[in-house]
Design a protein around this motif. Structure first.
Motif, PDB file in Angstrom:
ATOM      1  N   ALA A 158      -6.777   5.887  -0.634  1.00 12.71           N
ATOM      2  CA  ALA A 158      -5.551   5.501  -1.348  1.00 12.71           C
ATOM      3  C   ALA A 158      -5.286   4.003  -1.213  1.00 12.71           C
ATOM      4  CB  ALA A 158      -4.360   6.298  -0.818  1.00 12.71           C
ATOM      5  N   ILE A 159      -5.515   3.451  -0.023  1.00 16.26           N
ATOM      6  CA  ILE A 159      -5.303   2.012   0.183  1.00 16.26           C
ATOM      7  C   ILE A 159      -6.316   1.211  -0.629  1.00 16.26           C
ATOM      8  CG2 ILE A 159      -5.343   0.145   1.875  1.00 16.26           C
ATOM      9  CD1 ILE A 159      -4.454   2.228   3.984  1.00 16.26           C
ATOM     10  N   ASN A 200      -5.289   5.703   9.714  1.00 16.06           N
ATOM     11  CA  ASN A 200      -5.613   7.110   9.482  1.00 16.06           C
ATOM     12  C   ASN A 200      -6.686   7.204   8.388  1.00 16.06           C
ATOM     13  OD1 ASN A 200      -5.692   9.852   8.709  1.00 16.06           O
ATOM     14  ND2 ASN A 200      -3.517  10.131   9.162  1.00 16.06           N
ATOM     15  N   SER A 229       0.833  -1.207   0.000  1.00 16.16           N
ATOM     16  CA  SER A 229       0.000   0.000   0.000  1.00 16.16           C
ATOM     17  C   SER A 229       0.863   1.251   0.000  1.00 16.16           C
ATOM     18  CB  SER A 229      -0.912   0.018   1.228  1.00 16.16           C
ATOM     19  OG  SER A 229      -0.140   0.156   2.413  1.00 16.16           O
ATOM     20  N   ASP A 264       0.304   4.336  10.132  1.00 16.21           N
ATOM     21  CA  ASP A 264      -0.624   5.261   9.469  1.00 16.21           C
ATOM     22  C   ASP A 264      -1.773   4.544   8.762  1.00 16.21           C
ATOM     23  OD1 ASP A 264       0.875   7.454  10.242  1.00 16.21           O
ATOM     24  OD2 ASP A 264       2.125   7.406   8.439  1.00 16.21           O
ATOM     25  N   GLN A 270      -7.558   9.422   6.484  1.00 15.09           N
ATOM     26  CA  GLN A 270      -7.111  10.125   5.288  1.00 15.09           C
ATOM     27  C   GLN A 270      -6.446   9.186   4.277  1.00 15.09           C
ATOM     28  OE1 GLN A 270      -4.607  13.341   6.607  1.00 15.09           O
ATOM     29  NE2 GLN A 270      -6.320  14.543   7.405  1.00 15.09           N
ATOM     30  N   ASN A 271      -6.014   8.002   4.733  1.00 16.35           N
ATOM     31  CA  ASN A 271      -5.347   7.050   3.839  1.00 16.35           C
ATOM     32  C   ASN A 271      -6.282   5.974   3.295  1.00 16.35           C
ATOM     33  OD1 ASN A 271      -2.771   8.241   4.132  1.00 16.35           O
ATOM     34  ND2 ASN A 271      -2.466   7.183   6.083  1.00 16.35           N
ATOM     35  N   VAL A 323       1.890   2.660   2.557  1.00 11.05           N
ATOM     36  CA  VAL A 323       1.491   3.434   3.734  1.00 11.05           C
ATOM     37  C   VAL A 323       2.163   2.806   4.950  1.00 11.05           C
ATOM     38  CG1 VAL A 323      -0.435   4.138   5.216  1.00 11.05           C
ATOM     39  CG2 VAL A 323      -0.723   4.086   2.723  1.00 11.05           C
TER      40      VAL A 323
END
Length: 265
Positions: A189-190, A183, A174, A180, A185-186, A176
């Motif tokens: 994206a993941i 989180n 990922s 994190d 906010q991620n 990341v």
């Protein structure tokens, strides 16, 4: 049945997040008085790595945790003066890797205490799904080769996975960091990474959440992946199965303990 959940890094919040997910699962599966599984927690000492991001920190976390797990309990506490980890019915190492702590504890147990890791347990669960190909989503890029190598040792798989008959099709990072992953906010994206790489490129609909830091994220990730698929194609009826490695670990360990008790009777 009394199980020990071991987080070999020093980040207590990761232990607590995994424990929260396990407690929620057990309370659903074994409601009320039917529950016969108790969970105790172990977090690596303060000088253990705060996160395990590769082979070096795996070895270091083993060096820091092993002496504590093998400490003798005072005779007054346990009549047999057992090592700490041997006072439990089973031990789960909650780091998604072929973590050396698993083998070290198995080599040191004096009462055949079952020990497994969440990596081994979740791969075994995926293999029990006939005809299902699966892949892994992990955290840092450093884990890709390590997890692929671990799966190859466990399954006898070989690359290229795309042309292999083995149901394991590879690991995706990922990108990341472990701490994190939770989180919000991620999340997008993941989920996008899983959809593009695990689902589309590797053509797998069963994906192991390959880090204890993912524990509890199964539902929000699945919902976000579905949204991404529908944005790309409104007629997309995508179905993915996200496998929580910590839950697989607890259930697999409980089964190992039950089988051992049954054999011993």
């Amino acid at each position: 049945m009394h199980l020990l959940l071991v987080n070999p890094n020093s980040t207590k919040s990761m232990t607590e997040a995994a424990a929260k997910q396990v407690e929620h699962h057990l309370n659903q599966v074994y409601p009320g008085s039917h529950r016969n599984i108790k969970i105790s927690l172990f977090t690596g000492p303060p000088d253990a790595p705060p996160e395990i991001d590769g082979e070096e920190t795996s070895l270091e976390s083993t060096r820091k945790c092993l002496p504590l797990l093998c400490e003798r309990r005072p005779a007054a506490a346990t009549a047999d003066n057992l090592q700490y980890f041997d006072t439990f019915d089973g031990v789960l190492v909650a780091c998604f890797s072929d973590h050396p702590l698993v083998c070290e504890l198995l080599a040191k147990t004096e009462r055949s205490t079952p020990v497994t890791g969440i990596f081994h347990a979740s791969v075994t669960v995926c293999l029990s799904r006939p005809g299902s190909q699966f892949s892994i989503i992990t955290s840092n890029d450093e884990w890709v080769d390590l997890l692929d190598a671990g799966a190859e040792r466990l399954l006898g798989a070989s690359r290229p996975y795309a042309t292999s008959s083995c149901p394991f099709k590879g690991t995706v990072a990922s990108s990341v960091p472990v701490l994190d992953l939770h989180n919000p906010q991620n999340l997008h994206a993941i989920a996008k990474r899983i959809y593009q790489e695990n689902v589309q490129r590797l053509r797998t609909s069963t994906i192991i959440l390959g880090c204890a830091g993912f524990s509890g994220m199964e539902t929000p990730l699945k919902d976000e992946i579905r949204k991404i698929a529908l944005q790309e194609d409104p007629s997309n009826q995508l179905h993915v199965t996200l496998v929580d490695s910590v839950i697989c670990g607890i259930e697999t360990l409980a089964l190992m303990c039950r089988l051992q008790l049954s054999v011993g009777e």
